[in-house]
Design an enzyme around this catalytic site. Structure first.
Site, PDB file in Angstrom:
ATOM      1  N   CYS A   5     -13.567  16.182  -1.451  1.00  0.00           N
ATOM      2  CA  CYS A   5     -14.744  16.914  -1.001  1.00  0.00           C
ATOM      3  C   CYS A   5     -15.426  16.096   0.091  1.00  0.00           C
ATOM      4  O   CYS A   5     -14.991  15.011   0.439  1.00  0.00           O
ATOM      5  CB  CYS A   5     -15.725  17.126  -2.164  1.00  0.00           C
ATOM      6  SG  CYS A   5     -15.009  18.037  -3.533  1.00  0.00           S
TER       7      CYS A   5
ATOM      8  N   LEU B  92     -13.945  21.253  -2.018  1.00  0.00           N
ATOM      9  CA  LEU B  92     -12.577  21.720  -2.170  1.00  0.00           C
ATOM     10  C   LEU B  92     -12.381  21.854  -3.676  1.00  0.00           C
ATOM     11  O   LEU B  92     -12.373  20.851  -4.395  1.00  0.00           O
ATOM     12  CB  LEU B  92     -11.571  20.719  -1.589  1.00  0.00           C
ATOM     13  CG  LEU B  92     -10.101  21.124  -1.731  1.00  0.00           C
ATOM     14  CD1 LEU B  92      -9.770  22.318  -0.846  1.00  0.00           C
ATOM     15  CD2 LEU B  92      -9.178  19.960  -1.388  1.00  0.00           C
TER      16      LEU B  92
ATOM     17  N   ASN C  39     -17.124  12.339  -4.537  1.00  0.00           N
ATOM     18  CA  ASN C  39     -15.854  12.808  -3.990  1.00  0.00           C
ATOM     19  C   ASN C  39     -14.782  11.980  -4.672  1.00  0.00           C
ATOM     20  O   ASN C  39     -14.778  10.758  -4.563  1.00  0.00           O
ATOM     21  CB  ASN C  39     -15.842  12.584  -2.472  1.00  0.00           C
ATOM     22  CG  ASN C  39     -14.455  12.727  -1.868  1.00  0.00           C
ATOM     23  OD1 ASN C  39     -13.627  13.472  -2.381  1.00  0.00           O
ATOM     24  ND2 ASN C  39     -14.191  12.008  -0.793  1.00  0.00           N
ATOM     25  N   GLY C  40     -13.886  12.628  -5.409  1.00  0.00           N
ATOM     26  CA  GLY C  40     -12.837  11.864  -6.062  1.00  0.00           C
ATOM     27  C   GLY C  40     -12.248  12.577  -7.252  1.00  0.00           C
ATOM     28  O   GLY C  40     -12.521  13.760  -7.493  1.00  0.00           O
TER      29      GLY C  40
ATOM     30  N   THR D 196      -1.602   0.896  15.496  1.00  0.00           N
ATOM     31  CA  THR D 196      -0.587   1.342  14.535  1.00  0.00           C
ATOM     32  C   THR D 196      -1.091   2.510  13.696  1.00  0.00           C
ATOM     33  O   THR D 196      -0.332   3.401  13.316  1.00  0.00           O
ATOM     34  CB  THR D 196      -0.110   0.167  13.648  1.00  0.00           C
ATOM     35  OG1 THR D 196       1.040   0.574  12.932  1.00  0.00           O
ATOM     36  CG2 THR D 196      -1.173  -0.302  12.700  1.00  0.00           C
TER      37      THR D 196
ATOM     38  N   ARG E  41      -0.829   5.731  15.926  1.00  0.00           N
ATOM     39  CA  ARG E  41       0.579   6.134  16.039  1.00  0.00           C
ATOM     40  C   ARG E  41       1.067   6.853  14.788  1.00  0.00           C
ATOM     41  O   ARG E  41       1.689   7.905  14.847  1.00  0.00           O
ATOM     42  CB  ARG E  41       1.461   4.897  16.219  1.00  0.00           C
ATOM     43  CG  ARG E  41       1.514   4.347  17.599  1.00  0.00           C
ATOM     44  CD  ARG E  41       2.472   3.177  17.569  1.00  0.00           C
ATOM     45  NE  ARG E  41       2.335   2.338  18.752  1.00  0.00           N
ATOM     46  CZ  ARG E  41       2.820   1.112  18.841  1.00  0.00           C
ATOM     47  NH1 ARG E  41       3.451   0.576  17.819  1.00  0.00           N
ATOM     48  NH2 ARG E  41       2.672   0.418  19.948  1.00  0.00           N
TER      49      ARG E  41
END
Length: 561
Positions: free
Chosen positions: A2, A50, A75-76, A337, A340
């Site tokens: 969320c 969500l 959130n979790g 990195t 990418r």
């Protein structure tokens, strides 16, 4: 997964400030709530949902009749919430896993609360009775959290930094925004005027320590000692348990599958457990790459072996380059990195959201840091230094790999689950003798591979496939992703720009044209925020000028075999 957002002591109009909360709407496409705090007209919560657990009563901030003075925005996923509920005989009002925080806090305070949570989380807990605000984040920072706080006590908190950078405050024209440290909680006093004062910041868990919630775990008893067969058996038990507890969801489960060791072990174990749980849908796996990508070939082999409904997402260099701007905006970083590797993950997440109903997505993040999977570990001077480096990488995951994994999936309203970062699996692995965990016989992650040698979970050639960085494996060996990027960027950044790089970017000055190009994009979206990244990710113990594994001598010699 969320999006959470909260303000305390705002001196600007809340209806204007709350527009910033909409910057993280992608994290919760199912519902939104904005709620003021009773008696504090300048304090409020914003929440994007969500709906993964308890579709009916899962809106936040969570408040229950028994504790009307507590407000929780989090959130979790808390995987042991039912075990704790039964153990302490808590009376739940909802089926939301986060409700356990309210009961644990009311029973034993904030320290006991965070230490008992088996899961990933970022939370804001308000106690209006005791005039306290608490912030907390999981051990590895799998769930993101940012905060901004001024000297006069204005506090703003959000899942992503983009929800804070445009906030206004009278005493501070430029609000300093920073990530909240993983494995910590903070206690703040709430004043009558809605402003706050920090009391203490506490590190509550170190990755080496067995978590306190282990006593309430239903995992079968582990065998003592470090005999190799004992260790392998314990690792299999803990890994299976790490996947099993993460099946907690009302939504469809899928898995990212690169065809590398880590994602293949996750996908294969997940396929087995979903079959045992008799789920009513085919298990979907997702791979991404360009034509002639070694990842696509390897992932196809694994998918055939485990019987998943496999999706291959093809992209070309032009699509990858075009995605860079939105990827860097989503990531909130300019680390080379990370950028990418994020392009492929961002594009595959976009595909999943658009073409399937899989929402909870498993992946292999965290394994390279935990099990010493990077190719440069072959160059470690000693097992002890390799151990130190492994713990450093785990500590910094929130700046790199789990940041990438969260933002690229959350950008498309997906929830990522990372079983390799399970508390118990990690603490046990890190408790093993240092020389057991190093690369052996020229093969990194030897112990992990050996553990599943006789399981037939995945094909043997995948089990012993050499490490391939995600950003490299999605393209062919002949023309890798980092070369494609550098060829393009060579035409975008000239030598004069590089000569003036230190003047334009005095902090974390880019040393390459690629680094300069990403930094330019980042500064356009987040001017003056370069300090969110403390340093670039680079391999150690070697004289590397580029983070790509394909530039390392070990990779080159392995590729010739």
């Amino acid at each position: 997964m969320c999006g959470i957002w909260a303000l305390f002591g705002s001196d600007d109009c809340l209806s204007v400030q709350c527009l910033s909360a909409m910057k993280i709407a992608h994290r919760g496409p199912d519902a939104f709530r904005f709620e003021n705090v009773n008696g504090y007209t300048n304090c409020c919560f914003g929440f994007h949902r969500l709906a993964v657990v308890d579709q009916l009563f899962g809106m936040q901030p969570i408040r229950v009749k028994k504790f009307p003075y507590l407000w929780l925005c989090y959130n979790g996923e808390i995987y042991n919430h039912q075990k704790l509920q039964h153990h302490f005989e808590f009376e739940y009002q909802t089926k939301v896993d986060g409700e356990i925080l309210l009961h644990l806090y009311a029973k034993g305070g904030i320290e006991q609360t965070v230490c008992m949570l088996d899961g990933v989380f970022a939370f804001i807990l308000l106690d209006t009775a005791n005039k306290k605000v608490f912030l907390g984040r999981d051990t590895y920072g799998v769930r993101p959290l940012f905060k901004a706080m001024t000297e006069d006590g204005f506090l703003a908190v959000c899942s992503e930094a983009k929800g804070l950078v445009n906030l206004k405050h009278s005493t501070t024209p430029f609000l300093k925004v920073e990530p909240f440290l993983p494995g910590h909680y903070e206690v703040l006093d709430l004043k009558p005027n809605g402003k706050v004062a920090s009391v203490e910041m506490v590190k509550y868990h170190h990755c080496r320590d067995e978590p306190l919630h282990a006593v309430h775990d239903s995992v079968e008893k582990l065998f003592p000692g470090f005999e190799i067969e004992t260790v392998k058996s314990n690792l299999r038990i803990l890994f299976n348990n790490a996947i099993k507890k993460r099946l907690m969801t009302d939504r469809r489960i899928g898995c990212l599958l690169s065809g590398g060791l880590d994602s293949s072990l996750v996908a294969a174990t997940l396929a087995k457990q979903l079959k045992e749980a008799q789920v009513q849908y085919p298990f979907q796996t997702f791979a991404i790459g360009m034509e002639d990508s070694p990842d696509l070939v390897a992932a196809r082999k694994v998918a055939n072996h485990i019987g998943s409904e496999h999706h291959e997402v093809l992209f070309n260099s032009e699509e990858g380059i075009q995605a860079l701007d939105e990827v860097i905006f989503s990531l909130e970083t300019y680390d080379i990195t990370t950028v990418r590797a994020s392009v492929g993950m961002y594009l595959v997440s976009k595909y999943i959201r658009k073409n399937t109903d899989s929402v909870v997505i498993f992946s292999g993040e965290g394994s390279d840091e935990l099990t010493q999977g990077y190719i440069y570990f072959h160059k470690a001077p000693s097992p002890e230094e390799a151990e130190e480096e492994s713990e450093r990488l785990l500590k910094e995951l929130y700046l790199f790999d789990v940041l990438r994994a969260d933002r690229t999936t959350a950008a498309h309203g997906l929830e990522l689950r990372v079983p390799f970062l399970d508390h118990r699996f990690c603490s046990y692995y890190l408790s093993l003798p240092a020389d057991m965990r190093i690369p052996k016989n020229g093969v990194e992650k030897h112990l992990l591979r050996e553990t599943f040698e006789d399981s037939n979970l995945i094909p043997k050639e995948i089990l012993w496939r050499p490490k391939e960085a995600f950003s490299d494996g999605i393209t062919s060996v002949k023309n890798s992703w980092f070369r494609i990027l550098q060829d393009y960027i060579d035409h975008q950044v000239d030598d004069a720009m590089m000569a003036a790089a230190a003047q334009r970017f005095p902090f974390n000055t880019p040393k390459t044209k690629e680094g300069y190009y990403y930094r330019q994009i980042f500064e356009r979206h987040y001017p003056g925020r370069a300090d969110w990244l403390t340093h670039y990710w680079m391999p150690r113990w070697i004289n590397a000028s580029d983070p790509s594994a394909r530039t390392l001598t070990h990779y080159k010699s392995a590729a010739k075999v």
